[in-house]
Design a protein around this motif. Structure first.
Motif, PDB file in Angstrom:
ATOM      1  N   ILE A 107      12.675   5.759   1.267  1.00 35.28           N
ATOM      2  CA  ILE A 107      12.649   4.334   1.598  1.00 35.28           C
ATOM      3  C   ILE A 107      11.218   3.819   1.627  1.00 35.28           C
ATOM      4  O   ILE A 107      10.944   2.690   1.231  1.00 35.28           O
ATOM      5  N   ALA A 108      10.290   4.646   2.078  1.00 36.43           N
ATOM      6  CA  ALA A 108       8.876   4.246   2.053  1.00 36.43           C
ATOM      7  C   ALA A 108       8.425   3.974   0.628  1.00 36.43           C
ATOM      8  O   ALA A 108       7.708   2.997   0.365  1.00 36.43           O
ATOM      9  N   ARG A 109       8.840   4.816  -0.313  1.00 43.69           N
ATOM     10  CA  ARG A 109       8.512   4.594  -1.725  1.00 43.69           C
ATOM     11  C   ARG A 109       9.125   3.303  -2.228  1.00 43.69           C
ATOM     12  O   ARG A 109       8.474   2.511  -2.932  1.00 43.69           O
ATOM     13  N   ARG A 136       4.541  -9.135  -4.873  1.00 42.96           N
ATOM     14  CA  ARG A 136       3.205  -9.684  -5.113  1.00 42.96           C
ATOM     15  C   ARG A 136       3.061 -10.146  -6.564  1.00 42.96           C
ATOM     16  O   ARG A 136       2.541 -11.243  -6.823  1.00 42.96           O
ATOM     17  N   ALA A 137       3.527  -9.330  -7.497  1.00 47.30           N
ATOM     18  CA  ALA A 137       3.454  -9.718  -8.911  1.00 47.30           C
ATOM     19  C   ALA A 137       4.274 -10.979  -9.168  1.00 47.30           C
ATOM     20  O   ALA A 137       3.865 -11.853  -9.949  1.00 47.30           O
ATOM     21  N   TRP A 138       5.424 -11.073  -8.509  1.00 46.08           N
ATOM     22  CA  TRP A 138       6.258 -12.278  -8.633  1.00 46.08           C
ATOM     23  C   TRP A 138       5.527 -13.496  -8.084  1.00 46.08           C
ATOM     24  O   TRP A 138       5.524 -14.556  -8.719  1.00 46.08           O
ATOM     25  N   LEU A 139       4.883 -13.357  -6.933  1.00 42.25           N
ATOM     26  CA  LEU A 139       4.119 -14.466  -6.360  1.00 42.25           C
ATOM     27  C   LEU A 139       3.006 -14.916  -7.305  1.00 42.25           C
ATOM     28  O   LEU A 139       2.762 -16.119  -7.471  1.00 42.25           O
ATOM     29  N   GLU A 140       2.320 -13.950  -7.906  1.00 38.73           N
ATOM     30  CA  GLU A 140       1.234 -14.284  -8.821  1.00 38.73           C
ATOM     31  C   GLU A 140       1.749 -15.047 -10.035  1.00 38.73           C
ATOM     32  O   GLU A 140       1.024 -15.892 -10.593  1.00 38.73           O
ATOM     33  N   ALA A 174       8.663  -2.363  -3.779  1.00 41.50           N
ATOM     34  CA  ALA A 174       9.160  -3.733  -3.606  1.00 41.50           C
ATOM     35  C   ALA A 174       8.022  -4.691  -3.248  1.00 41.50           C
ATOM     36  O   ALA A 174       7.993  -5.831  -3.721  1.00 41.50           O
ATOM     37  N   ARG A 175       7.078  -4.238  -2.431  1.00 42.46           N
ATOM     38  CA  ARG A 175       5.929  -5.090  -2.092  1.00 42.46           C
ATOM     39  C   ARG A 175       5.095  -5.392  -3.329  1.00 42.46           C
ATOM     40  O   ARG A 175       4.644  -6.532  -3.521  1.00 42.46           O
ATOM     41  N   ASP A 176       4.890  -4.378  -4.158  1.00 41.69           N
ATOM     42  CA  ASP A 176       4.125  -4.590  -5.385  1.00 41.69           C
ATOM     43  C   ASP A 176       4.830  -5.583  -6.309  1.00 41.69           C
ATOM     44  O   ASP A 176       4.186  -6.464  -6.900  1.00 41.69           O
TER      45      ASP A 176
END
Length: 200
Positions: free
Chosen positions: A121-123, A133-137, A128-130
């Motif tokens: 789940i940590a992976r 972030r790419a989606w936000l950019e 998911a965070r990465d």
């Protein structure tokens, strides 16, 4: 000669059957983990839900962590499709994000709560965070500073304003309607637009 001609067909059918089995297992595990803790779901539970044997799951995925990785990949792919939105259109961006969160936001929160003790789940959470972030950019490319600390600051603000925990706060903890929660996120995103800053 006939056997040679049939061999590619048999191989193709076998590959299709294997992929169908993998899909059933991943869908079954995802359904179970959307409502139960990771440790409470065993391979036997997944096997029963998917209609296969535990050994079949082991053969395909190697074990429980392998299944979890496959589930995370599937959910990420589904989120990418759900979150499609034109750059700079805040209303469309928020609507797309809520479509994703309303579908699997509760599961995201449940999984995130376990990331400190479950490596799989940590992976998944880090990936998911990465992706977020790419989606936000991409969707806020029209407003983000080009580079440097100002861009990082703006991205951090936008990440916080679109995080699943904010969706949870509004929709689950405060009981806002989806309409009111989407309006709140739109207002928040408008308020942190870097282009509105006097020093921008």
């Amino acid at each position: 000669m006939e056997n040679e001609a049939r061999r590619p067909y048999r191989m193709g059918a076998r590959a299709a059957a294997m992929e169908a089995t993998r899909t059933r297992v991943v869908e079954a595990a995802a359904a179970l983990w959307m409502r139960q803790w990771y440790d409470d779901v065993t391979l036997q539970h997944v096997a029963d839900e998917a209609g296969v044997s535990v050994q079949t799951i082991v053969n395909h995925f190697g074990g429980k962590d392998g299944v979890a990785d496959a589930v995370a990949d599937r959910l990420a792919a589904e989120a990418a499709l759900t979150r499609r939105a034109p750059t700079g259109d805040v209303a469309a961006i928020v609507a797309a994000l809520f479509a994703d969160y309303e579908r699997q936001g509760d599961a995201n929160v449940l999984w995130t709560a376990q990331m400190d003790r479950v490596p799989a789940i940590a992976r998944a959470a880090a990936h998911a965070r990465d992706l977020h972030r790419a989606w936000l950019e991409r969707v806020f490319a029209d407003r983000l500073p080009v580079s440097g600390p100002a861009r990082e600051h703006a991205l951090n603000l936008h990440h916080a304003a679109t995080d699943v925990y904010l969706w949870k706060l509004w929709r689950r903890d405060l009981g806002l309607s989806r309409e009111d929660a989407e309006r709140a996120m739109r207002d928040l995103l408008t308020s942190i637009d870097p282009r509105k800053r006097p020093d921008a």
